[in-house]
Design an enzyme around this catalytic site. Structure first.
Site, PDB file in Angstrom:
ATOM      1  N   CYS A   1      30.507  48.188  53.440  1.00 40.16           N
ATOM      2  CA  CYS A   1      31.340  48.531  52.207  1.00 40.16           C
ATOM      3  C   CYS A   1      32.625  49.456  52.550  1.00 40.16           C
ATOM      4  O   CYS A   1      33.464  50.406  52.306  1.00 40.16           O
ATOM      5  CB  CYS A   1      31.148  49.123  51.271  1.00 40.16           C
ATOM      6  SG  CYS A   1      29.843  46.957  50.267  1.00 40.16           S
TER       7      CYS A   1
ATOM      8  N   HIS B   1      35.220  52.710  46.653  1.00 40.71           N
ATOM      9  CA  HIS B   1      34.354  52.111  46.715  1.00 40.71           C
ATOM     10  C   HIS B   1      33.821  51.794  45.202  1.00 40.71           C
ATOM     11  O   HIS B   1      33.700  52.258  44.678  1.00 40.71           O
ATOM     12  CB  HIS B   1      33.443  51.885  47.905  1.00 40.71           C
ATOM     13  CG  HIS B   1      32.471  50.568  47.972  1.00 40.71           C
ATOM     14  ND1 HIS B   1      32.869  49.177  48.147  1.00 40.71           N
ATOM     15  CD2 HIS B   1      31.490  50.152  47.515  1.00 40.71           C
ATOM     16  CE1 HIS B   1      32.749  48.993  48.155  1.00 40.71           C
ATOM     17  NE2 HIS B   1      31.720  48.712  47.736  1.00 40.71           N
TER      18      HIS B   1
ATOM     19  N   ASN C   1      32.236  44.232  43.344  1.00 43.34           N
ATOM     20  CA  ASN C   1      32.067  44.827  44.176  1.00 43.34           C
ATOM     21  C   ASN C   1      32.476  43.930  45.226  1.00 43.34           C
ATOM     22  O   ASN C   1      31.678  42.848  45.747  1.00 43.34           O
ATOM     23  CB  ASN C   1      30.876  45.474  44.914  1.00 43.34           C
ATOM     24  CG  ASN C   1      31.362  45.558  46.335  1.00 43.34           C
ATOM     25  OD1 ASN C   1      31.393  45.810  47.419  1.00 43.34           O
ATOM     26  ND2 ASN C   1      29.165  46.316  46.548  1.00 43.34           N
TER      27      ASN C   1
HETATM   28  O1  UT7 Z   1      28.300  48.152  47.895  1.00 46.56           O
HETATM   29  C1  UT7 Z   1      27.613  47.977  48.898  1.00 46.56           C
HETATM   30  C2  UT7 Z   1      26.160  49.166  48.672  1.00 46.56           C
HETATM   31  N1  UT7 Z   1      25.837  49.199  46.961  1.00 46.56           N
HETATM   32  C3  UT7 Z   1      25.573  49.857  45.635  1.00 46.56           C
HETATM   33  O2  UT7 Z   1      25.938  50.498  46.086  1.00 46.56           O
HETATM   34  C4  UT7 Z   1      24.242  48.759  44.515  1.00 46.56           C
HETATM   35  C5  UT7 Z   1      23.540  50.482  45.198  1.00 46.56           C
HETATM   36  N2  UT7 Z   1      22.411  49.822  43.632  1.00 46.56           N
HETATM   37  C6  UT7 Z   1      23.392  49.922  41.891  1.00 46.56           C
HETATM   38  O3  UT7 Z   1      23.874  49.015  42.022  1.00 46.56           O
HETATM   39  C7  UT7 Z   1      22.042  49.134  41.293  1.00 46.56           C
HETATM   40  O4  UT7 Z   1      20.608  49.544  41.618  1.00 46.56           O
HETATM   41  C8  UT7 Z   1      22.109  47.977  40.748  1.00 46.56           C
HETATM   42  C9  UT7 Z   1      22.772  47.988  39.908  1.00 46.56           C
HETATM   43  C10 UT7 Z   1      21.745  47.021  42.310  1.00 46.56           C
HETATM   44  C11 UT7 Z   1      20.428  48.123  39.652  1.00 46.56           C
HETATM   45  O5  UT7 Z   1      20.394  48.638  39.164  1.00 46.56           O
HETATM   46  P1  UT7 Z   1      19.472  50.129  38.444  1.00 46.56           P
HETATM   47  O6  UT7 Z   1      19.395  50.946  37.552  1.00 46.56           O
HETATM   48  O7  UT7 Z   1      18.683  50.285  40.113  1.00 46.56           O
HETATM   49  O8  UT7 Z   1      18.015  48.454  38.441  1.00 46.56           O
HETATM   50  P2  UT7 Z   1      16.558  48.793  38.828  1.00 46.56           P
HETATM   51  O9  UT7 Z   1      16.646  47.568  39.966  1.00 46.56           O
HETATM   52  O10 UT7 Z   1      16.220  49.452  38.412  1.00 46.56           O
HETATM   53  O11 UT7 Z   1      15.881  47.496  37.943  1.00 46.56           O
HETATM   54  C12 UT7 Z   1      16.423  47.356  36.676  1.00 46.56           C
HETATM   55  C13 UT7 Z   1      15.392  46.477  35.650  1.00 46.56           C
HETATM   56  C14 UT7 Z   1      14.292  45.853  36.747  1.00 46.56           C
HETATM   57  O12 UT7 Z   1      13.091  45.187  35.966  1.00 46.56           O
HETATM   58  P3  UT7 Z   1      11.387  46.021  35.406  1.00 46.56           P
HETATM   59  O13 UT7 Z   1      11.044  46.261  36.652  1.00 46.56           O
HETATM   60  O14 UT7 Z   1      12.514  47.412  35.268  1.00 46.56           O
HETATM   61  O15 UT7 Z   1      11.304  45.216  34.741  1.00 46.56           O
HETATM   62  C15 UT7 Z   1      15.323  44.396  36.677  1.00 46.56           C
HETATM   63  O16 UT7 Z   1      14.473  43.014  36.863  1.00 46.56           O
HETATM   64  O17 UT7 Z   1      15.878  45.712  35.258  1.00 46.56           O
HETATM   65  C16 UT7 Z   1      16.237  44.468  36.614  1.00 46.56           C
HETATM   66  N3  UT7 Z   1      17.020  43.414  37.025  1.00 46.56           N
HETATM   67  C17 UT7 Z   1      18.203  42.923  35.724  1.00 46.56           C
HETATM   68  N4  UT7 Z   1      17.977  42.265  34.878  1.00 46.56           N
HETATM   69  C18 UT7 Z   1      18.922  41.710  33.993  1.00 46.56           C
HETATM   70  C19 UT7 Z   1      17.329  43.403  38.040  1.00 46.56           C
HETATM   71  N5  UT7 Z   1      18.856  42.946  38.340  1.00 46.56           N
HETATM   72  C20 UT7 Z   1      19.082  41.841  36.794  1.00 46.56           C
HETATM   73  C21 UT7 Z   1      19.968  41.339  35.643  1.00 46.56           C
HETATM   74  N6  UT7 Z   1      20.096  41.101  34.504  1.00 46.56           N
HETATM   75  N7  UT7 Z   1      21.023  40.666  36.688  1.00 46.56           N
END
Ligand code: UT7
Length: 332
Positions: free
Chosen positions: A113, A253, A283
């Site tokens: 990225c 980004h 992204n």
């Molecule tokens: O460009 C390269 C660099 N990448 C980044 O900068 C990305 C960085 N990370 C992020 O943007 C975020 O971590 C994500 C958008 C990937 C995830 O968001 P989050 O707020 O960190 O969510 P999480 O991974 O903590 O997940 C929260 C909950 C989980 O469920 P439980 O364990 O709380 O029951 C996940 O299983 O949301 C669930 N979850 C989803 N639910 C619905 C994960 N993905 C999804 C989804 N739809 N697509």
């Protein structure tokens, strides 16, 4: 002092749109979750057989036409991408052939990225050592390495990219001013593709294990991205005795709106100074920054001589910021 100036920009996104509602039919997710956690509403996806060099050629062809540049005048082509058409030859070579840049050399650069920032710095160094016209491309066909059964990753990414023309200038009102660029390989475990490289060449077993797709530990990446992209954006302003209000546009980004908000707040930007198009494209990895620059130049949000601050964070880890004055833009 000779500086590299961005004298033109063009971009390309594929026509096909995948909305959050489309993804609801593919994985266990929903529009509300995706919008509130990421800011993404839809993303573009390449047509069957459309690869990174094809998208690049569309952007570069437009760039050459709009700046009145002949392909044979190009000295070098640098392509930031993690989704080259093939591991080799380079995407730069494929673009060179398709546009007829018969006097160019070039190479691909893997900075995920932050790739466009790294490529911009490389192109700028070429200009400072005598090159006259350098094309810098940031492009990714993320759909080619996305597992559309994995809701953790498939909702985040899209396809697209853009290109800029770098030329030398001695006019202090234009060109590259400063950069802060970093890599930290301790982040490799959190964001990578497990197979298909020399560590684990492709086999039936690696394909069966779905190891040719992106793996991401989202929470770990989120913490580092929020912290490092915010710090580097504030740091480069301070280093150059600038305040947020001096900057025409902040182009971060586009990985997650929440990460962008943290960086914009820390550096002191108002909403109207921040480029945000993650809702439309998701992204696009190395594509986000040139896509963003093209958008603000075309819609008149910035003009020649305005200060532009780029910032990025991605796999590696890689991160950084580049400060420049846009233009002088060339009209063909
Ligand atoms: O460009 C390269 C660099 N990448 C980044 O900068 C990305 C960085 N990370 C992020 O943007 C975020 O971590 C994500 C958008 C990937 C995830 O968001 P989050 O707020 O960190 O969510 P999480 O991974 O903590 O997940 C929260 C909950 C989980 O469920 P439980 O364990 O709380 O029951 C996940 O299983 O949301 C669930 N979850 C989803 N639910 C619905 C994960 N993905 C999804 C989804 N739809 N697509």
């Amino acid at each position: 002092m000779i500086r590299a100036a961005i004298t033109g920009v063009a971009s390309y996104v594929p026509k096909r749109v995948i909305t959050n509602f489309d993804l609801e039919k593919m994985v266990d997710t929903n529009d509300e979750w995706i919008v509130s956690r990421t800011g993404i509403k839809e993303r573009r996806v390449a047509a069957e057989g459309e690869a990174s060099s094809d998208m690049s050629v569309s952007a570069v062809t437009k760039l050459l036409a709009e700046t009145g540049t002949k392909a044979e005048e190009i000295d070098a082509i640098i392509v930031a991408t993690v989704t080259p058409d093939m591991l080799f030859p380079s995407t730069a070579a494929l673009i060179q052939e398709k546009i007829g840049a018969v006097n160019a050399w070039g190479y691909d650069l893997s900075g995920a990225c932050s790739g466009f920032l790294f490529a911009l710095k490389s192109g700028s160094s070429l200009i400072q050592t005598g090159s006259k016209k350098v094309i810098v491309v940031g492009v990714d066909t993320m759909s080619s390495i996305l597992d559309y059964t994995d809701r953790n990753t498939c909702i985040l990414f899209g396809d697209g990219g853009g290109a800029v023309l770098l030329e030398p200038t001695e006019d202090e009102n234009f060109g590259m001013i400063d950069d802060i660029l970093r890599i930290d390989g301790s982040g490799a475990d959190a964001l990578h593709m497990k197979a298909g490289g020399s560590r684990k060449p492709a086999t039936h077993a690696t394909v069966d294990a779905r190891e040719h797709y992106i793996y991401q530990d989202g929470r770990s990446v989120f913490k580092r991205a929020s912290n490092d992209m915010a710090n580097v954006s504030a740091e480069i302003l301070e280093k150059n005795n600038l305040k947020a209000e001096d900057v025409g546009i902040f182009i971060p980004h586009q990985a997650n709106k929440r990460i962008i908000d943290v960086a914009a707040r820390k550096a002191g930007f108002k909403d109207e100074q921040v480029l945000l198009n993650i809702d439309k494209y998701g992204n696009t990895t190395a594509g986000t920054l040139p896509l963003g620059l093209d958008e603000v130049v075309r819609n008149g949000r910035i003009k020649d001589g305005d200060l532009v601050l780029f910032a990025a964070f991605g796999a590696g880890y890689t991160w950084g910021s580049i400060l420049l004055r846009y233009g002088p833009s060339k009209k063909g």
